[in-house]
Design a protein around this motif. Structure first.
Motif, short mmCIF file in Angstrom:
data_model
loop_
_atom_site.label_atom_id
_atom_site.label_comp_id
_atom_site.label_asym_id
_atom_site.label_seq_id
_atom_site.Cartn_x
_atom_site.Cartn_y
_atom_site.Cartn_z
N THR A 88 0.70 -1.16 0.19
CA THR A 88 -0.16 -0.02 -0.12
C THR A 88 0.87 1.29 0.03
OG1 THR A 88 -1.76 -1.09 1.11
CG2 THR A 88 -2.14 1.30 1.22
N SER A 115 0.91 5.30 0.10
CA SER A 115 0.03 6.26 0.34
C SER A 115 0.66 7.60 -0.27
CB SER A 115 -0.35 6.32 1.76
OG SER A 115 -0.99 5.32 2.09
N SER A 159 -3.51 10.39 -9.29
CA SER A 159 -4.29 9.32 -9.51
C SER A 159 -4.98 9.31 -10.72
CB SER A 159 -5.21 9.15 -8.38
OG SER A 159 -6.27 10.08 -8.52
N ILE A 178 -5.25 -1.00 -7.45
CA ILE A 178 -6.51 -0.19 -7.00
C ILE A 178 -6.20 1.01 -6.40
CG2 ILE A 178 -8.47 -0.16 -5.40
CD1 ILE A 178 -8.99 -3.10 -5.61
N ALA A 211 -7.15 4.17 -4.59
CA ALA A 211 -8.54 4.66 -3.73
C ALA A 211 -8.20 5.83 -3.26
CB ALA A 211 -8.39 3.74 -2.28
N LEU A 213 -10.59 -3.37 3.25
CA LEU A 213 -9.75 -3.21 2.33
C LEU A 213 -8.45 -3.92 2.43
CD1 LEU A 213 -9.88 0.64 1.68
CD2 LEU A 213 -10.49 -1.04 0.05
N GLN A 216 -6.80 -7.14 0.49
CA GLN A 216 -5.55 -6.98 -0.10
C GLN A 216 -4.54 -8.35 0.29
OE1 GLN A 216 -2.84 -4.11 1.65
NE2 GLN A 216 -1.81 -3.56 0.06
N LEU A 261 -3.25 -7.79 -3.54
CA LEU A 261 -3.72 -6.65 -4.33
C LEU A 261 -2.73 -5.53 -3.96
CD1 LEU A 261 -7.51 -6.21 -3.56
CD2 LEU A 261 -6.30 -6.77 -5.92
N THR A 262 -2.42 -4.43 -4.82
CA THR A 262 -1.54 -3.24 -4.77
C THR A 262 -2.47 -2.04 -4.53
OG1 THR A 262 0.04 -4.33 -6.00
CG2 THR A 262 0.48 -1.97 -5.46
N TYR A 263 -2.10 -1.33 -3.69
CA TYR A 263 -3.13 -0.08 -3.46
C TYR A 263 -2.12 1.22 -3.74
CZ TYR A 263 -6.77 -2.79 -1.08
OH TYR A 263 -7.66 -3.82 -0.76
N PHE A 295 -2.93 4.60 -1.98
CA PHE A 295 -3.87 5.26 -1.08
C PHE A 295 -3.81 6.67 -0.81
CE2 PHE A 295 -6.01 5.89 2.94
CZ PHE A 295 -7.21 5.14 3.00
#
Length: 326
Positions: free
Chosen positions: A42, A44, A57, A175, A177, A196, A200, A205-207, A209
């Protein structure tokens, strides 16, 4: 751990209002932004409203086109693709939006809203799509009966779960977010964050954020980048950033994070002045007009994002020197 996404020197400007016979000016939304996102993590992006994090994004997801720079998704530079060439990548890059209600068409049933990606990217029959939609609803903690409802018949937290179900439906690798919990009640925010994190782990999953809430970012992130006036001013692992912030802007942001213990006193760093215009950026370091440690060099020379410690970068001439680090 290999990179899923690599952003290099990304820049985006938007035309500003032009006065009669005046020179065309631009809003400098994203200025020479670079970062890497590893598979399964994740990443951020935090900063004040208007700092450019949401624009980043949208550039990654090809909703707007960058002026300059590269966006490498695995082995493909997607920044150079036209819309037709980029379309297959949309299956692998899905978004969760800030306002869950606004991202759902009020005239469509939940079943049809969630099933839209399947119509675009698969050859499933109608019965197969119906089955997949109901499975995805159960995956995000909703009863399959919600498939027959309309968006106005569900709460904000349920709408966001529906948005997450739609994003997961085509098995994306990434994803994005964008402030996914800022419009929700605090109790619902915690539920969505836990969901979430569970998803993941379950689907690797890769986020990316995006948030302005540093408490939430600390909870969910692996790596964090801090943006100011369209540029990244500090980036590192979560632990390094929260334990030892180098940039004065990051220090000020972290000093404002409340501590849930009334007995603990925390010194607040108050920045002087106002946020400069992103139409007329300050000369030199963009933060020098508010910096408590500003020197003459800061007013003249733009600092580069340089490595201060292993895997810890800051765009400050005096990071680790004049600045009193935590």
């Amino acid at each position: 751990m290999t990179n899923l996404l690599s952003v290099q020197n990304l820049t985006k400007r938007f035309p500003a209002e032009r006065r009669f016979l005046g020179k065309q000016k631009f809003v400098h939304a994203v200025n020479n932004v670079s970062f890497e996102v590893k598979k399964g993590e994740t990443f951020s992006i935090v900063g004040e409203s208007g700092c450019g994090k949401s624009t980043v994004s949208r550039l990654i997801n090809h909703l707007i086109i960058p002026d300059t720079g590269d966006i490498w998704f695995e082995d493909t530079n997607i920044a150079a693709l036209n819309e037709d060439a980029f379309r297959p990548f949309r299956q692998h890059m899905q978004m969760i939006f800030q306002d869950p209600s606004a991202s759902l068409d009020p005239r469509m049933r939940i079943e049809d809203l969630i099933a839209e990606p399947l119509l675009l990217f698969t050859q499933m029959s109608e019965s197969e799509r119906r089955k997949r939609v109901r499975e995805s609803l159960e995956l995000v903690g909703l009863s399959p009966r919600y498939a027959e409802r309309y968006p106005h018949e569900v709460s904000g937290g349920q709408c966001q779960r529906i948005g997450i179900a739609r994003a997961l439906l085509v098995n994306p690798k990434l994803i994005i977010a964008d402030e996914p919990i800022s419009s929700l009640d605090v109790s619902i925010q915690a539920q969505i964050l836990i969901l979430l994190q569970q998803l993941q782990k379950q689907f690797n999953l890769t986020y990316i954020f995006i948030s302005h809430n540093l408490s939430v970012v600390e909870l969910i992130s692996d790596h964090v980048s801090v943006m100011y006036l369209g540029a990244i001013v500090e980036t590192s692992s979560k632990k390094q950033l929260y334990d030892r912030p180098f940039h004065p802007y990051t220090q000020a942001l972290l000093s404002a994070v409340p501590i849930p213990d009334p007995k603990v006193k925390k010194k607040r760093i108050l920045l002087p002045g106002d946020l400069p215009s992103n139409v007329d950026l300050p000369q030199g370091c963009s933060f020098h007009t508010r910096c408590l440690y500003c020197q003459e060099r800061c007013r003249q020379e733009m600092p580069e994002l340089r490595e201060i410690e292993p895997d810890h970068y800051a765009a400050c001439h005096y990071a680790g020197e004049l600045i009193k680090t935590a």
